[in-house]
Design an enzyme around this catalytic site. Structure first.
Site, PDB file in Angstrom:
ATOM      1  CG  ASP A 298      -2.127   0.902   1.024  1.00  0.00           C
ATOM      2  OD1 ASP A 298      -2.073   1.626   0.195  1.00  0.00           O
ATOM      3  OD2 ASP A 298      -2.771   0.942   2.137  1.00  0.00           O
ATOM      4  CG  HIS A 299       0.860   4.185  -2.684  1.00  0.00           C
ATOM      5  ND1 HIS A 299      -0.196   4.120  -3.846  1.00  0.00           N
ATOM      6  CD2 HIS A 299       1.895   3.640  -3.393  1.00  0.00           C
ATOM      7  CE1 HIS A 299       0.353   3.800  -4.885  1.00  0.00           C
ATOM      8  NE2 HIS A 299       1.619   3.449  -4.813  1.00  0.00           N
ATOM      9  CE1 TYR A 474      -7.045   5.856   4.212  1.00  0.00           C
ATOM     10  CE2 TYR A 474      -8.480   7.272   2.784  1.00  0.00           C
ATOM     11  CZ  TYR A 474      -7.890   6.780   3.818  1.00  0.00           C
ATOM     12  OH  TYR A 474      -8.133   7.630   5.098  1.00  0.00           O
ATOM     13  CG  HIS A 475      -3.889   3.852  -3.444  1.00  0.00           C
ATOM     14  ND1 HIS A 475      -2.891   4.993  -3.726  1.00  0.00           N
ATOM     15  CD2 HIS A 475      -5.033   4.205  -3.710  1.00  0.00           C
ATOM     16  CE1 HIS A 475      -3.493   5.971  -3.867  1.00  0.00           C
ATOM     17  NE2 HIS A 475      -4.731   5.828  -3.770  1.00  0.00           N
ATOM     18  N   PRO A 476      -4.492  -0.580  -1.538  1.00  0.00           N
ATOM     19  CG  PRO A 476      -6.053  -1.760  -0.389  1.00  0.00           C
ATOM     20  CD  PRO A 476      -5.940  -0.215  -0.624  1.00  0.00           C
TER      21      PRO A 476
END
Length: 541
Positions: A298-299, A474-476
């Site tokens: 994730d980021h 919020y980029h899993p």
């Protein structure tokens, strides 16, 4: 147990990718398609871009998960939202349309994923797209997904661009060309000033097809397998709806599009995963696939915020009320324009903190409003916030079942900052954030530092800020890694077929071997497009 329904294809998850797969497979009137989604249908109010905060805070439309406590972030559990409902994340996100960079996809291909290089996937991005600016080398027209420039840009976003110029960073026109570095307003998935989610783009035009069945309010508990000789074959899924357990059968394939959390969790619940973990959970093994739930990425993201003079940007204040009243008229009577067309996260940028990188390694998101509570509320007063995230983190986490009960959320462990290089990149990103927000461009509007409650005068102070306040963009991705047969940790093949079984594929962000350099909604839609062609090719007469 109720009567069992049969379809050629069963798709689990009506998110960014799943909606695409449902649309494309049901284009063939000779096959039947069933799409199962845990959440509700998309709401009309959700199409108003400024309603972003209300959607993020709606438990009916957000799984509202948290990670396990992170030792490198002061032992904090980190908020990990995920869209719940038709459209998935695309129905509650900030609508930013970013694809990532050419090296991202060429790296996938170099890892043995034939057909996933940049030149291979660009046509799929363009296929979906109906771009406001028209057709070009990088953009398509005539597709279902409307991509446009923002109809409304707040003054703080314009000041950000002035600050970028002042600090020596370029202002660019379009982040979705080649490896573009600089700052700009983001392009968005909006149509005529309204949110264009994956559900709106791909399900609405297809819902009248008699061969497409969409069922919402379903919580899928496991994939079922038949007892035929050879590899176990996915024969359908079991789900719960209104307290009743039901099943639906798939005569051809089951496609999991439940996201980086949901797809991996469902594979584990179905007996596909590391043998030791399945045994620990008391789940009968169908296939020993060690990579399921591994490779989580994730980021990691952290920002800085300043109080603003009254009326500067979005907020709740007497100064903002006249604009809000005018905005109601502009949006609902004036052709979907004005402040209600703002996606709040209007602008940002990409820069290279390490000149040896072949593409930007940090992304920035700028909020022109006084938001807090992980983006779930818009507060009284005015402020502006800029965040930095590490685009290609080296840290790798994992997802595990917390219980064999499908209703129990899984244990998500991103293992943030376990690799030292990630921390250095994030520190460098925060320095750029501070440089931009303390520039002369913002001086007329800046009142005082709002967040964090410490000075960031040294690397040590920035590290303390990161440990105390960093979260996620919020980029899993990555928990069902795509890879060749030689990759022992690959969960799916380059054709997205799950190892050790037949009749089962995964099509969502979980298949990414490495995270893309940017927001993940557009790449997830691309994955849905390519997955659809891969499925069709397998069943072509």
């Amino acid at each position: 147990m109720s009567d069992v329904k049969k379809f050629d294809y069963v798709i689990v998850g009506g998110g960014s990718a799943g909606c695409v797969v449902a649309n494309r497979l049901s284009e063939d009137p000779s096959v039947t398609v069933c799409l199962l989604e845990a959440g509700p249908k998309e709401s009309r109010k959700g199409r108003i871009p400024l309603m972003l905060h209300a959607l993020m805070g709606d438990p009916q439309r957000n799984w509202d998960r948290y990670t396990v406590k992170q030792p490198n972030l002061n032992n904090r559990a980190i908020y990990q939202p995920c869209g719940r409902g038709l459209g998935g994340g695309s129905a509650i996100n900030s609508m930013i349309y970013i694809r990532g960079f050419k090296p991202d996809y060429d790296n996938w291909a170099a890892q043995g994923n034939f057909g996933w290089g940049y030149d291979d996937v660009l046509p799929y991005f363009k296929k979906s797209e109906d771009h406001q600016d028209g057709e070009s080398e990088y953009h398509g027209v005539g597709g279902e997904l409307s991509v446009s420039r923002l109809r409304h840009v707040e003054r703080p976003t314009e000041v950000l661009l002035d600050a970028a110029r002042e600090c020596g960073y370029p202002v660019v026109d379009d982040f979705n060309h080649a490896n573009v570095e600089g700052f700009a307003p983001y392009q968005v998935t909006q149509v005529n000033g309204e949110r264009c989610s994956s559900a709106r783009a791909f399900i609405e035009p297809a819902q009248s097809r008699p061969n497409l069945t969409v069922i919402t309010g379903t919580h899928v508990s496991r994939v079922m397998f038949d007892g035929q000789e050879g590899l176990p074959r996915a024969s359908g899924v079991e789900y719960r709806q209104d307290g009743v357990t039901k099943t639906v059968e798939a005569t051809r394939e089951v496609v999991l599009s439940a996201g980086a959390v949901g797809s991996a969790q469902l594979l584990l619940l179905s007996g596909i995963g590391p043998a030791e973990h399945l045994q620990e959970m008391g789940i009968a093994q169908v296939a020993d696939v060690p990579g399921v739930g591994q490779n989580f990425q994730d980021h990691i993201d952290v920002g800085m915020s300043f109080h603003a003079k009254p009326g500067f940007g979005l907020g709740i204040s007497p100064q903002f009320m006249p604009r809000a009243i005018k905005g109601v008229w502009q949006y609902f009577a004036g052709g979907r324009r004005g402040v209600f067309a703002s996606n709040v996260v209007e602008g940002g940028g990409f820069i290279r903190t390490n000149p040896e990188e072949d593409a930007p390694d940090v992304q920035f998101h700028f909020l022109s409003g006084n938001a807090s509570n992980n983006g779930r509320s818009l507060n009284y007063g005015h402020s502006f916030t800029l965040t930095a995230c590490v685009l290609r983190p080296n840290s790798r986490g994992q997802l595990r079942l917390a219980a064999a009960d499908p209703m129990v959320p899984p244990a998500i462990d991103p293992c943030f900052l376990t690799q030292e290089g990630d921390l250095k990149t994030l520190v460098d990103g925060v320095k750029v954030v501070k440089q931009l927000l303390t520039s002369d461009a913002f001086k007329p509007y800046r009142k005082g530092q709002r967040f964090p409650d410490m000075a960031l005068g040294s690397d040590e102070a920035i590290v303390e800020h990161i440990k105390a306040n960093a979260g996620t963009a919020y980029h899993p991705v990555g928990t069902c890694k795509m890879g060749p047969e030689s990759d022992s940790m690959a969960v799916v093949s380059p054709e997205l077929s799950v190892r050790g079984v037949s009749g089962l594929r995964v099509a969502d962000a979980s298949i990414m071997p490495t995270i893309v350099s940017g927001n993940t909604n557009a790449p997830s839609i691309m994955i849905g497009e390519k997955a659809s062609d891969l499925v069709k090719a397998s069943w072509k007469n």
